[in-house]
Design an enzyme around this catalytic site. Sequence first.
Site, PDB file in Angstrom:
ATOM      1  N   HIS A  12      44.420  25.799  40.445  1.00 51.32           N
ATOM      2  CA  HIS A  12      45.341  26.812  40.990  1.00 51.32           C
ATOM      3  C   HIS A  12      44.819  28.223  40.690  1.00 51.32           C
ATOM      4  CE1 HIS A  12      49.685  28.316  41.558  1.00 51.32           C
ATOM      5  NE2 HIS A  12      49.033  29.362  41.074  1.00 51.32           N
ATOM      6  N   GLU A  13      44.423  28.456  39.440  1.00 50.57           N
ATOM      7  CA  GLU A  13      43.977  29.808  39.058  1.00 50.57           C
ATOM      8  C   GLU A  13      42.639  30.155  39.702  1.00 50.57           C
ATOM      9  OE1 GLU A  13      46.193  31.627  37.965  1.00 50.57           O
ATOM     10  OE2 GLU A  13      47.537  30.014  37.348  1.00 50.57           O
ATOM     11  N   CYS A  49      54.141  29.679  41.088  1.00 51.58           N
ATOM     12  CA  CYS A  49      53.175  30.765  40.949  1.00 51.58           C
ATOM     13  C   CYS A  49      53.948  32.051  40.687  1.00 51.58           C
ATOM     14  CB  CYS A  49      52.354  30.893  42.228  1.00 51.58           C
ATOM     15  SG  CYS A  49      51.130  32.209  42.178  1.00 51.58           S
ATOM     16  N   LEU A  50      53.473  32.833  39.734  1.00 51.55           N
ATOM     17  CA  LEU A  50      54.169  34.080  39.403  1.00 51.55           C
ATOM     18  C   LEU A  50      54.161  35.059  40.581  1.00 51.55           C
ATOM     19  CD1 LEU A  50      52.911  34.606  35.735  1.00 51.55           C
ATOM     20  CD2 LEU A  50      55.163  33.796  36.489  1.00 51.55           C
ATOM     21  N   HIS A  52      43.010  31.317  43.169  1.00 48.21           N
ATOM     22  CA  HIS A  52      43.421  32.725  43.287  1.00 48.21           C
ATOM     23  C   HIS A  52      42.208  33.652  43.425  1.00 48.21           C
ATOM     24  CE1 HIS A  52      47.753  33.112  42.821  1.00 48.21           C
ATOM     25  NE2 HIS A  52      47.783  32.305  41.785  1.00 48.21           N
ATOM     26  N   GLY A  74      49.759  30.311  33.862  1.00 50.46           N
ATOM     27  CA  GLY A  74      48.431  30.798  34.211  1.00 50.46           C
ATOM     28  C   GLY A  74      48.543  32.090  34.993  1.00 50.46           C
ATOM     29  N   GLN A 110      46.050  38.745  40.699  1.00 48.90           N
ATOM     30  CA  GLN A 110      47.516  38.851  40.647  1.00 48.90           C
ATOM     31  C   GLN A 110      47.986  40.131  39.967  1.00 48.90           C
ATOM     32  OE1 GLN A 110      47.944  34.593  39.032  1.00 48.90           O
ATOM     33  NE2 GLN A 110      49.832  34.889  40.189  1.00 48.90           N
TER      34      GLN A 110
HETATM   35 NI    NI Z   1      49.443  31.382  40.946  1.00 43.57          NI
END
Ligand code: NI
Length: 154
Positions: A130-131, A88-89, A134, A46, A51
Amino acid sequence: MAIRKILKIGDETLRKHARPVTEVDRRTRQLLDDMAETMYAADGAGLAAPQVGILRRVVVIDVGEGLIELVNPEIVASEGEQHQAEGCLSVPGKRGVVARPAKVTVRALNRRGKPVEIVGEGFLATALCHEIDHLDGVLYVDKLIEELPEEDAK
Ligand code: NI
């Protein structure tokens, strides 16, 4: 399409609130395309627009069941609880367990600006939460109930 740079924890953009998209237009679709390409290139499940430095409410998710693109997503119902390991990226080299709803219903717009509703259970529910977090400047590390050892990190 283009791969965009993924911001890492410590960058203040990740802590800001993203604004709703007022019109789903060509630029929004370009962003969705770039975000999907960036997510796949980074082997992520995701990615949220903040991000990649864009403070708009746009997310892409693929938990192995195909690409989901959501504009202005909102959780309208949730039930149960589950504990899943997340990464998480924007937080490379780490994983940890977070308590999330077991099932969520999300309303959003698709890439054509049409309202859609999706129901996610299991890891998809976790990914949706989670997304969407963000978009409000929240990272999963804020909600950790257990940090996993580095060797378990992807
Ligand atoms: Ni993330």
